[in-house]
Motif scaffolding. Structure first.
Motif, short mmCIF file in Angstrom:
data_model
loop_
_atom_site.label_atom_id
_atom_site.label_comp_id
_atom_site.label_asym_id
_atom_site.label_seq_id
_atom_site.Cartn_x
_atom_site.Cartn_y
_atom_site.Cartn_z
N PRO A 45 -15.57 1.49 -18.59
CA PRO A 45 -16.32 0.91 -19.63
C PRO A 45 -15.42 0.74 -20.57
O PRO A 45 -14.48 0.95 -20.66
N LYS A 46 -15.10 -0.71 -20.54
CA LYS A 46 -14.41 -0.85 -22.02
C LYS A 46 -14.10 -0.04 -23.14
O LYS A 46 -12.96 0.26 -23.87
N GLU A 47 -15.24 0.51 -23.50
CA GLU A 47 -15.58 1.43 -24.48
C GLU A 47 -14.90 2.77 -24.93
O GLU A 47 -14.00 3.07 -25.45
N GLU A 48 -15.00 2.96 -23.72
CA GLU A 48 -14.01 4.41 -23.13
C GLU A 48 -13.15 4.04 -23.17
O GLU A 48 -12.04 4.69 -23.83
N VAL A 49 -12.48 2.86 -22.51
CA VAL A 49 -10.67 2.66 -22.94
C VAL A 49 -10.65 3.05 -24.63
O VAL A 49 -8.96 3.34 -24.69
N ILE A 50 -11.25 2.00 -24.90
CA ILE A 50 -10.71 1.78 -26.17
C ILE A 50 -10.56 3.08 -27.07
O ILE A 50 -9.84 3.50 -27.96
N ALA A 51 -11.79 3.73 -26.91
CA ALA A 51 -11.21 5.25 -27.29
C ALA A 51 -10.37 6.25 -27.13
O ALA A 51 -9.48 6.72 -27.68
N VAL A 52 -10.20 5.88 -25.94
CA VAL A 52 -9.13 6.80 -25.01
C VAL A 52 -7.46 6.44 -26.00
O VAL A 52 -6.73 7.43 -25.96
N ALA A 53 -7.94 4.88 -25.94
CA ALA A 53 -6.44 4.58 -26.82
C ALA A 53 -6.23 4.91 -28.36
O ALA A 53 -5.46 5.45 -28.60
N GLN A 54 -7.36 5.22 -28.68
CA GLN A 54 -7.31 5.22 -29.96
C GLN A 54 -6.61 6.35 -30.72
O GLN A 54 -6.48 7.24 -31.34
N LYS A 55 -7.75 7.18 -29.41
CA LYS A 55 -7.01 8.76 -29.82
C LYS A 55 -5.24 9.07 -29.18
O LYS A 55 -5.02 9.98 -29.57
N ALA A 56 -4.66 8.26 -28.34
CA ALA A 56 -3.99 8.33 -28.31
C ALA A 56 -3.06 7.89 -29.06
O ALA A 56 -2.03 8.30 -29.49
N LYS A 57 -3.92 6.66 -29.57
CA LYS A 57 -2.34 6.31 -30.71
C LYS A 57 -2.61 7.43 -31.66
O LYS A 57 -1.44 7.76 -32.87
N ASP A 58 -3.83 7.64 -32.52
CA ASP A 58 -3.89 9.13 -33.10
C ASP A 58 -3.05 10.25 -32.87
O ASP A 58 -2.18 10.75 -33.57
N GLY A 59 -2.47 10.84 -31.65
CA GLY A 59 -1.27 11.62 -30.60
C GLY A 59 -0.38 10.89 -31.63
O GLY A 59 0.51 11.47 -31.24
N GLY A 60 0.37 9.74 -31.85
CA GLY A 60 1.35 9.22 -31.94
C GLY A 60 1.90 8.23 -30.68
O GLY A 60 3.22 8.42 -31.18
N ALA A 61 1.02 8.13 -29.56
CA ALA A 61 1.46 7.06 -28.66
C ALA A 61 1.47 5.99 -29.60
O ALA A 61 0.69 5.11 -30.31
N SER A 62 2.42 4.61 -28.92
CA SER A 62 2.32 3.55 -29.32
C SER A 62 2.38 2.79 -28.23
O SER A 62 2.36 1.34 -28.37
N ARG A 63 2.19 2.82 -27.09
CA ARG A 63 1.96 2.44 -25.98
C ARG A 63 0.69 2.91 -25.42
O ARG A 63 1.03 4.09 -24.15
N LEU A 64 -0.27 2.47 -24.77
CA LEU A 64 -1.61 2.87 -24.07
C LEU A 64 -0.92 1.85 -21.96
O LEU A 64 -1.43 1.07 -22.42
N CYS A 65 -0.45 2.53 -21.02
CA CYS A 65 -0.84 2.33 -19.90
C CYS A 65 -1.57 2.64 -19.03
O CYS A 65 -2.53 3.76 -19.15
N MET A 66 -2.36 1.52 -18.83
CA MET A 66 -3.64 2.05 -17.70
C MET A 66 -3.52 1.54 -16.66
O MET A 66 -2.80 0.23 -15.98
N GLY A 67 -3.74 2.30 -15.35
CA GLY A 67 -3.91 1.96 -13.88
C GLY A 67 -5.10 2.03 -12.76
O GLY A 67 -5.88 2.70 -13.36
N ALA A 68 -4.42 1.50 -11.96
CA ALA A 68 -5.98 1.08 -10.92
C ALA A 68 -5.65 1.39 -9.92
O ALA A 68 -4.22 1.39 -8.97
N ALA A 69 -6.33 2.64 -9.09
CA ALA A 69 -6.16 2.28 -7.68
C ALA A 69 -6.27 1.65 -6.69
O ALA A 69 -7.40 1.87 -5.95
N TRP A 70 -5.38 0.10 -7.42
CA TRP A 70 -5.31 -0.79 -6.39
C TRP A 70 -4.37 -1.38 -5.81
O TRP A 70 -2.93 -1.35 -5.98
N ARG A 71 -4.27 -1.45 -4.39
CA ARG A 71 -3.41 -2.27 -2.97
C ARG A 71 -2.90 -3.68 -4.30
O ARG A 71 -2.03 -3.57 -3.77
#
Length: 335
Positions: free
Chosen positions: A78-104
């Motif tokens: 869900p988008k809301e979960e992605v946003i929460a993970v992104a915010q946590k990563a930003k708070d930890g010092g990350a400036s970029r979020l990379c989203m991966g999907a197991a698609w061909r």
């Protein structure tokens, strides 16, 4: 200032790769200091927004449906979960979020519509957004660009000559075609490879030749060490030497001086001293956070302690401009 070249030969790259190790690291460190703020390291966080069940047969990947690796299949987050993970990563010092999907490949369906909304939402957090979703056509790349995507990852993995041993469900040319589509849409390119697959040194050199001879160097080149996973065809591969990683990073830094070189998968097996050698050799980007899709990775806290020890500092987001303006920047955007 180091010349940026697009006509490196295998012989020239091999001569660099095989130099005495300390000489190689010294030269790479010199090139790095000429072209970058050597103390600045870009921190990304990588999350799996759709896990497992992939129809590809990549011999290293625990997410391939045909291998029994214990990875559970999950539908798109869900988008809301992605946003929460992104915010946590930003708070930890990350400036970029990379989203991966197991698609061909990306398909024009509701799941892709959801990814587009995720890209917009993470952008709103003032973070750079990257995706790795498999193959893209021109229209799909443009949709991602219009949503504000900053970078697209699509690794070559190994040399063209070795590729069929690792993956049979798509071709090397298809990989390169996706990179063309990404570049045409003015999204920054992230493309590198994996060492420790059972490839030869000549394969590594050939892969670097392909990357360095592209019309424009990738803004980011990840150098990954294979993390063997039980259930995959490469489960019993011996772990690659850290000195092979150092040689790959240093060679990449010398032949693509403006590119950001990322020390990627395999860091959990490295000591701080070994990682320091990689930074000396020209690595200036890492992934932080406990997971790299499905494999372990050092935590933000341990990485911040390492940064403090080595005198490194996190790079800020959008240092070289926002999406759509990167064409005026000389190959200095990182992933």
């Amino acid at each position: 200032m180091t010349e940026v070249r697009y006509n490196w030969t295998k012989e020239e790259i091999a001569e660099i790769y095989h130099r005495p190790l300390l000489d190689l690291v010294y030269e790479a460190a010199t090139v790095h200091r000429e072209n970058k703020d050597y103390s600045e390291v870009q921190i990304s966080s990588l999350i799996s927004i759709k896990t497992g069940g992939c129809p590809e047969d990549c011999a290293y990947c625990p997410q391939a449906a045909r291998y029994n690796t214990g990875v559970d299949v999950h539908a798109i987050m869900p988008k809301e979960e992605v946003i929460a993970v992104a915010q946590k990563a930003k708070d930890g010092g990350a400036s970029r979020l990379c989203m991966g999907a197991a698609w061909r490949e990306v398909r024009d369906n509701r799941d892709f519509d959801k990814v587009i909304e995720m890209v917009k939402a993470v952008n709103a957090l003032d973070m750079e957004v990257c995706c790795t979703l498999g193959m893209l056509n021109e229209d799909q790349a443009q949709r991602l660009a219009d949503a504000g995507l900053y970078a697209y990852n699509h690794n070559l993995d190994t040399s063209e000559e070795d590729y069929k041993r690792i993956i049979t469900t798509r071709t090397y040319d298809e990989r390169l075609k996706t990179l063309e589509h990404v570049r045409k849409a003015k999204i920054t390119v992230c493309s590198g490879g994996i060492i420790g697959l059972g490839e030869t040194v000549e394969d590594r050199i050939s892969m670097l030749k392909t990357l360095s001879n592209l019309p424009k160097h990738p803004e980011s080149v990840p150098i990954n060490a294979l993390v063997p996973v039980q259930g995959t065809p490469l489960a019993d591969q011996p772990r690659v030497s850290v000195w092979d990683m150092v040689r790959m990073i240093a060679t990449t830094r010398i032949i693509m001086p403006k590119t950001v070189v990322r020390l990627s998968a395999g860091r959990t097996e490295m000591s701080v001293v070994e990682q320091a050698f990689c930074f000396m050799a020209g690595a200036n980007s890492i992934f932080a956070g406990e997971k790299l899709l499905t494999t372990p990775n050092p935590s933000f806290d341990s990485d911040m302690a390492m940064f403090a020890l080595l005198g490194l500092k996190p790079r800020k987001a959008f240092k070289n401009g926002r999406p759509g303006k990167v064409e005026n920047v000389e190959e200095t955007v990182s992933l």
